[in-house]
Write a protein that holds these residues in place. Structure first.
Motif, PDB file in Angstrom:
ATOM      1  N   GLU A 163       0.836  -1.189   0.000  1.00  0.00           N
ATOM      2  CA  GLU A 163       0.000   0.000   0.000  1.00  0.00           C
ATOM      3  C   GLU A 163       0.876   1.245   0.000  1.00  0.00           C
ATOM      4  N   VAL A 164       0.567   2.165  -0.918  1.00  0.00           N
ATOM      5  CA  VAL A 164       1.370   3.378  -1.069  1.00  0.00           C
ATOM      6  C   VAL A 164       0.444   4.596  -1.017  1.00  0.00           C
ATOM      7  N   THR A 165       0.846   5.594  -0.252  1.00  0.00           N
ATOM      8  CA  THR A 165       0.119   6.860  -0.217  1.00  0.00           C
ATOM      9  C   THR A 165       0.628   7.746  -1.356  1.00  0.00           C
ATOM     10  N   ILE A 166      -0.292   8.313  -2.105  1.00  0.00           N
ATOM     11  CA  ILE A 166       0.090   9.129  -3.254  1.00  0.00           C
ATOM     12  C   ILE A 166      -0.504  10.534  -3.143  1.00  0.00           C
ATOM     13  N   GLN A 167      -0.014  11.413  -3.991  1.00  0.00           N
ATOM     14  CA  GLN A 167      -0.580  12.757  -4.099  1.00  0.00           C
ATOM     15  C   GLN A 167      -0.909  12.999  -5.553  1.00  0.00           C
ATOM     16  N   THR A 168      -2.132  13.456  -5.807  1.00  0.00           N
ATOM     17  CA  THR A 168      -2.576  13.698  -7.176  1.00  0.00           C
ATOM     18  C   THR A 168      -2.711  15.188  -7.438  1.00  0.00           C
ATOM     19  N   GLY A 169      -2.709  15.525  -8.738  1.00  0.00           N
ATOM     20  CA  GLY A 169      -2.886  16.913  -9.151  1.00  0.00           C
ATOM     21  C   GLY A 169      -4.140  17.060  -9.981  1.00  0.00           C
ATOM     22  N   PHE A 170      -3.968  17.512 -11.214  1.00  0.00           N
ATOM     23  CA  PHE A 170      -5.102  17.777 -12.102  1.00  0.00           C
ATOM     24  C   PHE A 170      -5.766  16.475 -12.536  1.00  0.00           C
ATOM     25  N   SER A 171      -7.101  16.507 -12.668  1.00  0.00           N
ATOM     26  CA  SER A 171      -7.862  15.340 -13.124  1.00  0.00           C
ATOM     27  C   SER A 171      -8.927  15.793 -14.114  1.00  0.00           C
ATOM     28  N   ASP A 172      -9.152  14.928 -15.132  1.00  0.00           N
ATOM     29  CA  ASP A 172     -10.219  15.210 -16.099  1.00  0.00           C
ATOM     30  C   ASP A 172     -11.493  14.448 -15.786  1.00  0.00           C
ATOM     31  N   GLY A 173     -11.518  13.798 -14.611  1.00  0.00           N
ATOM     32  CA  GLY A 173     -12.681  13.008 -14.214  1.00  0.00           C
ATOM     33  C   GLY A 173     -12.509  11.535 -14.485  1.00  0.00           C
ATOM     34  N   ARG A 174     -11.562  11.173 -15.336  1.00  0.00           N
ATOM     35  CA  ARG A 174     -11.278   9.770 -15.627  1.00  0.00           C
ATOM     36  C   ARG A 174      -9.876   9.378 -15.177  1.00  0.00           C
ATOM     37  N   ASN A 175      -8.932  10.277 -15.400  1.00  0.00           N
ATOM     38  CA  ASN A 175      -7.544  10.032 -15.031  1.00  0.00           C
ATOM     39  C   ASN A 175      -7.026  11.187 -14.186  1.00  0.00           C
ATOM     40  N   SER A 176      -5.999  10.902 -13.370  1.00  0.00           N
ATOM     41  CA  SER A 176      -5.418  11.930 -12.510  1.00  0.00           C
ATOM     42  C   SER A 176      -3.919  12.037 -12.732  1.00  0.00           C
ATOM     43  N   GLU A 177      -3.434  13.240 -12.533  1.00  0.00           N
ATOM     44  CA  GLU A 177      -2.005  13.502 -12.567  1.00  0.00           C
ATOM     45  C   GLU A 177      -1.393  13.034 -11.238  1.00  0.00           C
ATOM     46  N   ILE A 178      -0.322  12.256 -11.313  1.00  0.00           N
ATOM     47  CA  ILE A 178       0.351  11.758 -10.108  1.00  0.00           C
ATOM     48  C   ILE A 178       1.543  12.654  -9.803  1.00  0.00           C
ATOM     49  N   LEU A 179       1.483  13.297  -8.643  1.00  0.00           N
ATOM     50  CA  LEU A 179       2.549  14.211  -8.245  1.00  0.00           C
ATOM     51  C   LEU A 179       3.633  13.517  -7.430  1.00  0.00           C
ATOM     52  N   SER A 180       3.252  12.505  -6.656  1.00  0.00           N
ATOM     53  CA  SER A 180       4.244  11.798  -5.839  1.00  0.00           C
ATOM     54  C   SER A 180       3.718  10.421  -5.457  1.00  0.00           C
ATOM     55  N   GLY A 181       4.647   9.513  -5.118  1.00  0.00           N
ATOM     56  CA  GLY A 181       4.287   8.181  -4.642  1.00  0.00           C
ATOM     57  C   GLY A 181       4.416   7.091  -5.670  1.00  0.00           C
ATOM     58  N   LEU A 182       4.417   7.413  -6.948  1.00  0.00           N
ATOM     59  CA  LEU A 182       4.488   6.417  -8.009  1.00  0.00           C
ATOM     60  C   LEU A 182       5.446   6.874  -9.087  1.00  0.00           C
ATOM     61  N   LYS A 183       5.891   5.903  -9.883  1.00  0.00           N
ATOM     62  CA  LYS A 183       6.757   6.220 -11.021  1.00  0.00           C
ATOM     63  C   LYS A 183       6.199   5.559 -12.264  1.00  0.00           C
ATOM     64  N   GLU A 184       6.660   6.002 -13.429  1.00  0.00           N
ATOM     65  CA  GLU A 184       6.191   5.461 -14.689  1.00  0.00           C
ATOM     66  C   GLU A 184       6.478   3.966 -14.767  1.00  0.00           C
ATOM     67  N   GLY A 185       5.470   3.213 -15.192  1.00  0.00           N
ATOM     68  CA  GLY A 185       5.622   1.757 -15.302  1.00  0.00           C
ATOM     69  C   GLY A 185       5.102   0.984 -14.111  1.00  0.00           C
ATOM     70  N   ASP A 186       4.857   1.651 -12.975  1.00  0.00           N
ATOM     71  CA  ASP A 186       4.284   0.961 -11.809  1.00  0.00           C
ATOM     72  C   ASP A 186       2.919   0.383 -12.170  1.00  0.00           C
ATOM     73  N   THR A 187       2.635  -0.787 -11.562  1.00  0.00           N
ATOM     74  CA  THR A 187       1.320  -1.433 -11.771  1.00  0.00           C
ATOM     75  C   THR A 187       0.535  -1.362 -10.465  1.00  0.00           C
ATOM     76  N   VAL A 188      -0.671  -0.811 -10.575  1.00  0.00           N
ATOM     77  CA  VAL A 188      -1.570  -0.685  -9.407  1.00  0.00           C
ATOM     78  C   VAL A 188      -2.677  -1.710  -9.566  1.00  0.00           C
ATOM     79  N   VAL A 189      -2.967  -2.440  -8.467  1.00  0.00           N
ATOM     80  CA  VAL A 189      -3.960  -3.505  -8.493  1.00  0.00           C
ATOM     81  C   VAL A 189      -5.168  -3.093  -7.665  1.00  0.00           C
ATOM     82  N   VAL A 190      -6.359  -3.387  -8.201  1.00  0.00           N
ATOM     83  CA  VAL A 190      -7.617  -3.122  -7.521  1.00  0.00           C
ATOM     84  C   VAL A 190      -8.428  -4.410  -7.479  1.00  0.00           C
ATOM     85  N   GLY A 191      -9.026  -4.720  -6.307  1.00  0.00           N
ATOM     86  CA  GLY A 191      -9.857  -5.923  -6.181  1.00  0.00           C
ATOM     87  C   GLY A 191      -9.027  -7.148  -5.917  1.00  0.00           C
ATOM     88  N   GLY A 192      -9.719  -8.322  -5.893  1.00  0.00           N
ATOM     89  CA  GLY A 192      -9.018  -9.582  -5.640  1.00  0.00           C
ATOM     90  C   GLY A 192      -9.121 -10.014  -4.209  1.00  0.00           C
TER      91      GLY A 192
END
Length: 341
Positions: free
Chosen positions: A312-341
């Motif tokens: 589990e990672v805490t992140i900070q987001t920026g601008f969003s268009d309602g579908r996707n969000s800008e990631i300001l911190s906590g993740l890097k390009e190529g990271d895979t986030v899992v939901v459910g299971g």
């Protein structure tokens, strides 16, 4: 005898009733079996882990509208009323700048010149008479001089047309309309050929009353045309028409968007969707909003480790268009986030 028959009929009806009840029970049991399987599959589908990758790109938010592609019209005509000899193009034909469009009848031009010379001779005689009249009138002389000047001007124009009796395309584009046929007489007020200039393409977009206040001149626009899949065509608002168009309970406004950049091969009448950019961030980390959850007031995600475990990672987001969000911190390009299971 009659009693035995009634007993047989009763037994037969009883047997049919039993068979019917057995069939109903079988169908009901099958329904619940299938429903249980469907419910189980649905539950598995809902709980199935979903993976979302952190990517890099642009996030855009804006107001949408729809409309059609149009060309700037360029009229082609002769300066005088003359007779057409031949038309070399057809409506809907694509032409290039300099292509031959229409030729005139030189014979008919010469006839008209001869007629005008006759009128000019009479006008000169009337001018001389006005100058020599016993009751000399300055106004009469000026009117006669104007008529002589007009006739000389028309004759000179016809001489020019006789020397150059062909009309050529001023621009490249598509022939939108023809205003004459062979042997017909032209009118200076009605274009013989109208060409849609393929270098001056614009979109006429319809915007709802709820969104029109978000539109302004020089605003950046992205156009999408069904005929050009996956092509994002840049444009800019050149005019906002604040006159309402009302149909039923709906009120809309028209916005003109100039197409910028290269020749996309657009044709007049093509339908287009437009996104009027309100805000855009470029070259940022992007993650689907479906992958982000709130926990104790923080935005958190479950990141997949190399060994398949999750953290589990805490992140900070920026601008969003309602579908996707800008990631300001906590993740890097190529990271895979899992939901459910």
């Amino acid at each position: 005898m009659g009693g035995e028959i009634r007993k047989l009929v009763f037994k037969k009806k009883k047997s049919l009733t039993i068979i019917f009840l057995i069939a109903i029970l079988a169908i009901t049991a099958g329904y619940f079996t299938i429903k249980n399987v469907d419910d189980k599959n649905l539950e598995e589908e809902i709980n199935r882990p979903r993976e979302y990758e952190v990517t890099r790109g642009n996030i855009t938010a804006g107001t949408n509208g729809a409309g059609i592609i149009k060309f700037e019209s360029v009229d082609h005509n002769f300066s005088q009323s003359v007779t057409i000899d031949e038309i070399y193009v057809k409506e809907g034909q694509r032409v290039s700048e300099g292509d031959k469009l229409v030729s005139l009848s030189v014979e008919e031009i010469q006839k008209k010149i001869n007629e005008l010379y006759g009128s000019l001779k009479r006008a000169n005689m009337e001018l001389e008479q006005a100058k020599k009249a016993p009751e000399y009138s300055k106004d009469a002389v000026e009117l006669a001089e104007l008529e002589v000047y007009r006739l000389n001007t028309e004759i000179n124009k016809l001489y020019e047309l006789r020397e150059s009796p062909v009309l050529y395309a001023k621009v490249s584009g598509v022939v939108m309309s023809l205003g004459g046929t062979a042997n017909s007489i032209t009118s200076p007020d009605i274009p013989i050929v109208v060409i849609g200039n393929s270098d001056k393409v614009f979109a006429e977009i319809v915007v709802s009353q709820n969104d029109i206040n978000n539109i302004q001149k020089d605003q950046i626009v992205t156009l999408e045309v069904a005929a050009l899949q996956d092509e994002k065509i840049p444009g800019k608002v050149s005019y906002v028409n604040l006159k309402p168009n009302s149909e039923g309970n709906s009120t809309t406004y028209k916005v003109i968007v100039d197409v910028e950049g290269k020749d996309y091969g657009l044709l007049e009448g093509m339908t287009t969707n437009a996104q009027f950019i309100l805000k855009e961030v470029k070259d940022v980390l992007i993650l689907s909003n479906k992958a982000i959850k709130l926990k104790d007031g923080n935005q958190v995600v479950n990141v997949k480790n190399e060994d398949g475990t999750l953290r589990e990672v805490t992140i900070q987001t920026g601008f969003s268009d309602g579908r996707n969000s800008e990631i300001l911190s906590g993740l890097k390009e190529g990271d895979t986030v899992v939901v459910g299971g």
